[in-house]
Design a protein around this motif. Structure first.
Motif, mmCIF file in Angstrom:
data_model
loop_
_atom_site.group_PDB
_atom_site.id
_atom_site.type_symbol
_atom_site.label_atom_id
_atom_site.label_comp_id
_atom_site.label_asym_id
_atom_site.label_seq_id
_atom_site.Cartn_x
_atom_site.Cartn_y
_atom_site.Cartn_z
ATOM 1 N N GLU A 277 0.823 -1.200 0.000
ATOM 2 C CA GLU A 277 0.000 0.000 0.000
ATOM 3 C C GLU A 277 0.864 1.259 0.000
ATOM 4 O O GLU A 277 0.594 2.208 -0.734
ATOM 5 N N ILE A 278 1.912 1.259 0.824
ATOM 6 C CA ILE A 278 2.790 2.433 0.905
ATOM 7 C C ILE A 278 3.493 2.678 -0.423
ATOM 8 O O ILE A 278 3.531 3.806 -0.935
ATOM 9 N N ILE A 279 4.059 1.629 -0.991
ATOM 10 C CA ILE A 279 4.828 1.770 -2.232
ATOM 11 C C ILE A 279 3.916 2.112 -3.399
ATOM 12 O O ILE A 279 4.256 2.929 -4.261
ATOM 13 N N LYS A 280 2.738 1.521 -3.427
ATOM 14 C CA LYS A 280 1.766 1.839 -4.480
ATOM 15 C C LYS A 280 1.409 3.321 -4.451
ATOM 16 O O LYS A 280 1.365 3.995 -5.481
ATOM 17 N N ASN A 281 1.168 3.839 -3.240
ATOM 18 C CA ASN A 281 0.843 5.260 -3.100
ATOM 19 C C ASN A 281 2.011 6.140 -3.537
ATOM 20 O O ASN A 281 1.820 7.191 -4.168
ATOM 21 N N ALA A 282 3.228 5.718 -3.178
ATOM 22 C CA ALA A 282 4.416 6.497 -3.549
ATOM 23 C C ALA A 282 4.588 6.535 -5.065
ATOM 24 O O ALA A 282 4.926 7.582 -5.642
ATOM 25 N N MET A 283 4.369 5.402 -5.716
ATOM 26 C CA MET A 283 4.503 5.363 -7.177
ATOM 27 C C MET A 283 3.437 6.210 -7.849
ATOM 28 O O MET A 283 3.723 6.944 -8.812
ATOM 29 N N ARG A 284 2.231 6.121 -7.365
ATOM 30 C CA ARG A 284 1.153 6.917 -7.942
ATOM 31 C C ARG A 284 1.449 8.407 -7.821
ATOM 32 O O ARG A 284 1.331 9.177 -8.793
ATOM 33 N N ALA A 285 1.856 8.845 -6.618
ATOM 34 C CA ALA A 285 2.142 10.264 -6.408
ATOM 35 C C ALA A 285 3.290 10.736 -7.286
ATOM 36 O O ALA A 285 3.244 11.829 -7.869
ATOM 37 N N THR A 286 4.311 9.884 -7.400
ATOM 38 C CA THR A 286 5.485 10.263 -8.189
ATOM 39 C C THR A 286 5.136 10.428 -9.662
ATOM 40 O O THR A 286 5.488 11.433 -10.303
ATOM 41 N N VAL A 287 4.435 9.460 -10.236
ATOM 42 C CA VAL A 287 4.085 9.527 -11.655
ATOM 43 C C VAL A 287 3.173 10.719 -11.930
ATOM 44 O O VAL A 287 3.396 11.488 -12.888
ATOM 45 N N GLU A 288 2.149 10.905 -11.101
ATOM 46 C CA GLU A 288 1.212 11.992 -11.352
ATOM 47 C C GLU A 288 1.882 13.359 -11.204
ATOM 48 O O GLU A 288 1.601 14.289 -11.968
ATOM 49 N N HIS A 289 2.783 13.481 -10.211
ATOM 50 C CA HIS A 289 3.472 14.757 -10.007
ATOM 51 C C HIS A 289 4.380 15.090 -11.184
ATOM 52 O O HIS A 289 4.389 16.234 -11.670
ATOM 53 N N TRP A 290 5.099 14.101 -11.652
ATOM 54 C CA TRP A 290 6.043 14.365 -12.740
ATOM 55 C C TRP A 290 5.378 14.456 -14.096
ATOM 56 O O TRP A 290 5.917 15.046 -15.028
ATOM 57 N N GLN A 291 4.203 13.908 -14.226
ATOM 58 C CA GLN A 291 3.433 14.126 -15.448
ATOM 59 C C GLN A 291 3.043 15.600 -15.580
ATOM 60 O O GLN A 291 3.017 16.153 -16.674
ATOM 61 N N LYS A 292 2.752 16.217 -14.464
ATOM 62 C CA LYS A 292 2.305 17.606 -14.471
ATOM 63 C C LYS A 292 3.463 18.597 -14.525
ATOM 64 O O LYS A 292 3.325 19.691 -15.090
ATOM 65 N N SER A 293 4.610 18.238 -13.936
ATOM 66 C CA SER A 293 5.671 19.225 -13.749
ATOM 67 C C SER A 293 6.779 19.182 -14.783
ATOM 68 O O SER A 293 7.578 20.110 -14.866
ATOM 69 N N ALA A 294 6.865 18.120 -15.565
ATOM 70 C CA ALA A 294 7.956 18.021 -16.548
ATOM 71 C C ALA A 294 7.394 17.673 -17.917
ATOM 72 O O ALA A 294 6.730 16.663 -18.084
ATOM 73 N N LYS A 295 7.661 18.512 -18.905
ATOM 74 C CA LYS A 295 7.111 18.306 -20.238
ATOM 75 C C LYS A 295 7.689 17.062 -20.909
ATOM 76 O O LYS A 295 7.006 16.357 -21.622
ATOM 77 N N ASP A 296 8.977 16.846 -20.699
ATOM 78 C CA ASP A 296 9.620 15.720 -21.387
ATOM 79 C C ASP A 296 10.003 14.625 -20.394
ATOM 80 O O ASP A 296 10.974 13.907 -20.575
ATOM 81 N N TRP A 297 9.246 14.494 -19.324
ATOM 82 C CA TRP A 297 9.576 13.532 -18.267
ATOM 83 C C TRP A 297 9.612 12.093 -18.783
ATOM 84 O O TRP A 297 10.429 11.290 -18.358
ATOM 85 N N LYS A 298 8.752 11.769 -19.734
ATOM 86 C CA LYS A 298 8.636 10.386 -20.170
ATOM 87 C C LYS A 298 9.790 9.969 -21.061
ATOM 88 O O LYS A 298 10.340 8.879 -20.930
ATOM 89 N N THR A 299 10.211 10.853 -21.939
ATOM 90 C CA THR A 299 11.252 10.488 -22.897
ATOM 91 C C THR A 299 12.642 10.543 -22.286
ATOM 92 O O THR A 299 13.532 9.803 -22.677
ATOM 93 N N GLN A 300 12.860 11.417 -21.315
ATOM 94 C CA GLN A 300 14.199 11.564 -20.755
ATOM 95 C C GLN A 300 14.392 10.810 -19.443
ATOM 96 O O GLN A 300 15.432 10.911 -18.809
ATOM 97 N N GLY A 301 13.393 10.043 -19.017
ATOM 98 C CA GLY A 301 13.551 9.236 -17.824
ATOM 99 C C GLY A 301 13.811 10.053 -16.579
ATOM 100 O O GLY A 301 14.667 9.708 -15.768
ATOM 101 N N LEU A 302 13.065 11.145 -16.392
ATOM 102 C CA LEU A 302 13.289 12.013 -15.257
ATOM 103 C C LEU A 302 12.551 11.584 -13.995
ATOM 104 O O LEU A 302 12.690 12.216 -12.957
ATOM 105 N N ILE A 303 11.747 10.560 -14.071
ATOM 106 C CA ILE A 303 10.983 10.148 -12.900
ATOM 107 C C ILE A 303 11.934 9.646 -11.820
ATOM 108 O O ILE A 303 12.691 8.703 -12.037
ATOM 109 N N PRO A 304 11.927 10.248 -10.637
ATOM 110 C CA PRO A 304 12.850 9.820 -9.576
ATOM 111 C C PRO A 304 12.455 8.473 -8.987
ATOM 112 O O PRO A 304 11.292 8.067 -9.036
ATOM 113 N N LYS A 305 13.427 7.803 -8.428
ATOM 114 C CA LYS A 305 13.197 6.491 -7.834
ATOM 115 C C LYS A 305 12.475 6.607 -6.488
ATOM 116 O O LYS A 305 12.570 7.616 -5.805
ATOM 117 N N ILE A 306 11.792 5.537 -6.143
ATOM 118 C CA ILE A 306 11.256 5.380 -4.791
ATOM 119 C C ILE A 306 12.384 4.822 -3.932
ATOM 120 O O ILE A 306 13.042 3.851 -4.313
#
Length: 424
Positions: A277-306
């Motif tokens: 549950e904790i890790i699932k929530n962390a992954m969800r928050a991370t993906v949703e936050h970086w989808q909104k804050s970085a235009k090229d987050w998906k192509t450049q692998g900017l999503i930070p690790k848990i």
């Protein structure tokens, strides 16, 4: 159609008479006055690791359950009876009430003496049937909570929150002792499939009482005496990542640091539920936050690790799970322990709500099999995780930095001496 309607009306009347009689059942009220017999990880391990032959231990365990389970069920029934009338009228809570009444009646009327392995097998079959009949309790509670939040006054919503805490912690306690017995039955040689394996020889020796099971088996029923938090983190992260990829198309990586080789005796499925549950929530928050804050987050692998850090002392195990998902607003943080609260869009609460209680079944295996389950929306995950953490003397806390990320701290008792924390 008229005959069918008459038949249904008769069945309904019989059911109403049956359950109204149970409301005034003196057996329920008298047993509800008896305090539950609490146990601990250590006491369960010591009981199952003695050199007494396994069939004798199973018979002793079965007789304990035959006495203890009606007491614990009676407490739950009285809690349901004591709900405010408007809540007791909810059809989903009425369904839960019927499940508990039926289980109580089945156990209190069980008239077969348990003195042999064959008697234990018969009782185990009955216990497994009752165990499975409760699989829809948590989804039903979630539906009842949804209805209450929509249609009832705030004081009734508060009453249901208190009720849910009591109901769920004691539900865990009931399913734990029943699950421990059912899982321990699988140690008996007649349930083994490889008659010539080394493992079969070990189990046969345990059954005969010639060796100490604690020295030969890593898993005793539900208890894993060498449970490694780092290993559990990796498996839960893999399962959470599958859910995340199914829902968003990608998932963050993760790293585990600290005392990665540390282990201690614990009920693994409890830890799995919490960490998933904790890790699932962390992954969800991370993906949703970086989808909104970085235009090229998906192509450049900017999503930070848990990040997960494990540390241990003589008395406790601590796990910190950190993300860079933007944090939790202060107005939301105060509500994260409230049942039914979620920052995500609500979703329909159907049979898939079993996700909120995967530890009832096979834990991690079922989580992996149901990777297509919704990523969020039930609002039971964190409150129930804290119930699991506190159950044997642990704790679960959250610290958040708005705009940056969230740290979740899980503390677990390492000695296994803390008794069940049933009184919430």
């Amino acid at each position: 159609p008229a005959v069918l309607q008459a038949k249904n009306a008769t069945v309904q009347q019989i059911n109403e008479e049956f359950y109204s009689q149970r409301f005034y059942d003196r057996r329920v009220r008298e047993l509800a006055k008896v305090p539950p017999t609490t146990t601990s990880v250590r006491s369960m391990t010591e009981f199952w690791s003695t050199k007494k032959p396994l069939p004798e231990k199973l018979v002793e365990s079965a007789n304990f359950l035959l006495t203890e389970l009606p007491v614990r069920l009676a407490h739950r029934i009285v809690d349901l009876q004591n709900l405010p009338f408007i809540l007791a009228c909810n059809p989903h809570l009425q369904r839960v009430y019927r499940i508990y009444i039926n289980s109580f009646e089945e156990l209190i009327c069980y008239d077969r003496n348990i003195v042999s392995w064959e008697d234990n097998v018969a009782f185990g079959s009955k216990l497994k049937s009752l165990f499975d009949s409760h699989s829809d309790v948590v989804p039903a509670l979630a539906r009842a909570l949804r209805d209450t939040n929509l249609y009832c006054e705030p004081n009734h919503c508060s009453a249901l929150q208190v009720f849910l805490d009591r109901m769920l912690v004691r539900r865990i306690s009931t399913r734990m002792i029943a699950g421990q017995h059912l899982a321990s039955m699988k140690l008996h040689p007649v349930n083994q499939t490889s008659p010539h394996s080394d493992a079969q020889e070990d189990v046969s020796a345990i059954a005969e009482g010639t060796v100490d099971s604690l020295s030969t088996l890593d898993v005793i029923g539900l208890i894993e005496r060498t449970c490694k938090p780092a290993e559990v983190i990796h498996k839960c992260a893999e399962a959470a990542a599958r859910v995340c990829r199914e829902y968003y198309g990608l998932a963050p990586d993760w790293v585990v640091e600290g005392h990665i080789d540390i282990y201690f005796p614990y009920i693994r499925v409890h830890m799995e539920y919490i960490l998933f549950e904790i890790i699932k929530n962390a992954m969800r928050a991370t993906v949703e936050h970086w989808q909104k804050s970085a235009k090229d987050w998906k192509t450049q692998g900017l999503i930070p690790k848990i990040s997960a850090v494990v540390s241990g002392s003589d008395h406790e195990i601590n796990i910190k799970v950190s993300d860079k998902g933007g944090g939790i607003p202060a107005e939301h943080l105060k509500n994260v322990w409230t049942y039914g609260y979620s920052t995500a869009e609500p979703i329909a609460i159907g049979s898939s709500a079993d996700q909120v209680h995967k530890a009832d079944k096979a834990g991690q295996q079922q989580q992996q099999q149901q990777a297509s389950t919704a990523m969020h929306g039930f609002g039971f995950g964190l409150p129930l995780s804290r119930v699991y953490a506190c159950y044997f003397g642990g704790d679960l806390q959250i610290n958040s930095m708005m705009g940056y990320g969230t740290d979740v701290y899980l503390k677990l008792n390492r000695l296994g001496a803390d008794m069940e924390n049933i009184q919430i």
